[in-house]
Design a protein around this motif. Sequence first.
Motif, mmCIF file in Angstrom:
data_model
loop_
_atom_site.group_PDB
_atom_site.id
_atom_site.type_symbol
_atom_site.label_atom_id
_atom_site.label_comp_id
_atom_site.label_asym_id
_atom_site.label_seq_id
_atom_site.Cartn_x
_atom_site.Cartn_y
_atom_site.Cartn_z
ATOM 1 N N ASP B 60 0.827 -1.204 0.000
ATOM 2 C CA ASP B 60 0.000 0.000 0.000
ATOM 3 C C ASP B 60 0.859 1.252 0.000
ATOM 4 O O ASP B 60 0.507 2.268 0.612
ATOM 5 C CB ASP B 60 -0.939 0.013 1.220
ATOM 6 N N THR B 61 1.971 1.147 -0.639
ATOM 7 C CA THR B 61 2.887 2.280 -0.697
ATOM 8 C C THR B 61 3.445 2.395 -2.111
ATOM 9 O O THR B 61 3.707 1.385 -2.751
ATOM 10 C CB THR B 61 4.062 2.055 0.280
ATOM 11 N N ILE B 78 4.368 16.490 -5.744
ATOM 12 C CA ILE B 78 4.096 15.626 -4.608
ATOM 13 C C ILE B 78 2.671 15.814 -4.119
ATOM 14 O O ILE B 78 1.973 14.859 -3.796
ATOM 15 C CB ILE B 78 5.092 15.908 -3.468
ATOM 16 N N ARG B 79 2.238 17.069 -4.112
ATOM 17 C CA ARG B 79 0.881 17.334 -3.662
ATOM 18 C C ARG B 79 -0.122 16.633 -4.576
ATOM 19 O O ARG B 79 -1.093 16.019 -4.110
ATOM 20 C CB ARG B 79 0.609 18.832 -3.643
ATOM 21 N N ASP B 82 0.002 12.927 -3.869
ATOM 22 C CA ASP B 82 -0.579 12.628 -2.560
ATOM 23 C C ASP B 82 -2.095 12.673 -2.591
ATOM 24 O O ASP B 82 -2.773 11.865 -1.964
ATOM 25 C CB ASP B 82 -0.062 13.618 -1.518
ATOM 26 N N HIS B 86 -3.825 9.377 -1.461
ATOM 27 C CA HIS B 86 -4.565 9.427 -0.210
ATOM 28 C C HIS B 86 -5.974 8.870 -0.364
ATOM 29 O O HIS B 86 -6.466 8.149 0.492
ATOM 30 C CB HIS B 86 -4.608 10.870 0.285
ATOM 31 N N HIS B 91 0.350 5.046 0.621
ATOM 32 C CA HIS B 91 1.350 5.895 1.244
ATOM 33 C C HIS B 91 2.441 6.227 0.237
ATOM 34 O O HIS B 91 2.600 5.550 -0.767
ATOM 35 C CB HIS B 91 1.946 5.196 2.454
ATOM 36 N N LEU B 92 3.193 7.245 0.588
ATOM 37 C CA LEU B 92 4.224 7.717 -0.320
ATOM 38 C C LEU B 92 5.604 7.553 0.313
ATOM 39 O O LEU B 92 5.864 8.058 1.399
ATOM 40 C CB LEU B 92 4.007 9.206 -0.600
#
Lengths: 338, 338
Positions: B60-61, B78-79, B82, B86, B91-92
Amino acid sequence: MATLRDVAREAGVSVATASRAINGLGNVTAPTKAAVMAAVKKLNFVPHSGARSLTRRKTDTVGVILPDLFGEFFSEIIRGIDLVAHESGMHLLLGNMHGSTHETAAAIAAMRGRVDGLLVMPPDLKPELLSDYLDPTLPTVLLNYDAGSLDLPFVAVDNYRGAYAMTEALLAGGARQVVHIAGPKHNRDARDRQRGFVDAMAQVGGVRNPAILPGDFSEESGVKAARLLVEGQLPADAVFAANDQMAVGLIAGLAESGKSVPGDIMVAGFDDIPLARHLNPSLSTMQVHIDRLGSTAMMLLLRILRGETLGAASATILTPALVARGTTGGVAAARTSA
Amino acid sequence: MATLRDVAREAGVSVATASRAINGLGNVTAPTKAAVMAAVKKLNFVPHSGARSLTRRKTDTVGVILPDLFGEFFSEIIRGIDLVAHESGMHLLLGNMHGSTHETAAAIAAMRGRVDGLLVMPPDLKPELLSDYLDPTLPTVLLNYDAGSLDLPFVAVDNYRGAYAMTEALLAGGARQVVHIAGPKHNRDARDRQRGFVDAMAQVGGVRNPAILPGDFSEESGVKAARLLVEGQLPADAVFAANDQMAVGLIAGLAESGKSVPGDIMVAGFDDIPLARHLNPSLSTMQVHIDRLGSTAMMLLLRILRGETLGAASATILTPALVARGTTGGVAAARTSA
DNA sequence: TTCGCCTGTGTAACCGGTTACGCTGTGAAC
DNA sequence: GTTCACAGCGTAACCGGTTACACAGGCGAA
């Protein structure tokens, strides 16, 4: 994907030997090691970090939990953290609480088993709640959060003294009626900055109840504040915004109303975002080395992970520096002016 | 820290039952489930994600490997990532290649066993090298990188057409002598933008060998370009910088030399960083929704992870939009002007 | 009553590494 | 020629979960 057993079989040795050879533990003869390494190359073996971290009980990863990922503030923090983490071969697992308390709990819980330590920045969370969520066995450093009652190491910016200093500077610059644009009510940074402003106004300016306009750290709320200021005919010769973002909006709003900065009114912000020096006139502000906030916290966490005991060193306060620029008439306009 | 066995013992059931109860698999009676849940609460049990991912074969990453973490460009990416991650409970894990080829290999290798998929942005890496480093069994989406020969899904900005369009617009706006400030030599974005510029100059402007000044995407190199331009007495009525950062430096440099923008010379950039509209005059540029770059790539990766087969959809090209502002005389100066 | 099926639960193998411990063979010391 | 220490290597347990499979008991159908 090849596993260690595959490598061992290929090299004609046991998994234990293969593991030792790969990890450079001593008790392996050169030829054996060579054979293992050859198998590694041949099978293209890369150790499975997940499995490894399970037995080693360390992940070489730290979790970073931020309230949001928006804007330069957070990118700078992450950059600062990464800088230090990278030097120590650590990885960064990003968690985002997306503003919700529930998400915060989830984000923290999801970190268990994935990280060796945590860097958390919970600007609008109550300490009691926070301690409920945090795993006491997981080394944790708080970012920009004076833990207070909680006995956790933290790195914070001295918002109070920064705001005090800026207010003082505005007064020293000739301002008499300084108005503050506050940040979000529950945000600790915002509250501390407001306190610093109020105290400086009282102690240095002799003003008892200085005007304070509401805001939420967004550019929009700065524009709104400008409107309130002008339409409300609030007497003001200087405005101190709780952050730069709002100051930017404020300046735009004032310009629309035909007010000139700093001629009619001085403006100051807080944070020194990169944009600040490129404005015209350039924005006076309190410089916070945001990346240092991150790197300092990361260094603190690393020391804890190494088992060092840090007494007083566990609380680090970074003092922001005043940068006088165009909006307070402090210096000539930035060079980007035409 | 409590383990599943602890919970099972406390609840008086087996680990299998405990696991099923916790994960909400059907075959558990209500009272049993309640007992397990009570034990979970009592012992404060949080499942160990590392162990879980070992058997589940999913983490889950997703791993995000970027060339650097500096500036708003990356924070926006990144935003965007994410945001989508999310929503899907992913997950990152951040990896940083810090500009070095060797680090890139290490960053990618370190991801094995930690992530289900990879998002990689290798702006100055040769495709052959890249394919050496990448694990073919690990779903990977390339960011801002036309894989070309490599058969990998990617999301990229149409730099060529963007640069072409901007050059065309400058010419349409009356410019005759357009100078380009190029980006780093090995950077693909930079090269594509330069090609777009050169082709537009030839096809639309009828100019064979347009002037091109060197640059490296930094603000500093923009300042240097301004110096070269003025001191070298290069005839120019417009400058198209390969990115906004350099345009900002360029404008500052031109101002120092007493050149007015857009009066004496028009300026255009690329990217539309937030700063662009706050400059005075505001910067004309090609708008790239940087966050969409990230979110689109993440969505692509999610679909791959879900097992969907995406044919042509695996290559996504985002077309930047022209934003005419003050530096090309396109619109009135930004409202931040005094 | 007997058979079969279905539901709820337990046992144990497994994921892919690490490592405690035991075994073997060598050379030094006696 | 024994004894012993020790280096090199293998076996198997373990990290903390998931899950295939086995098993027991309850129920309806024959």
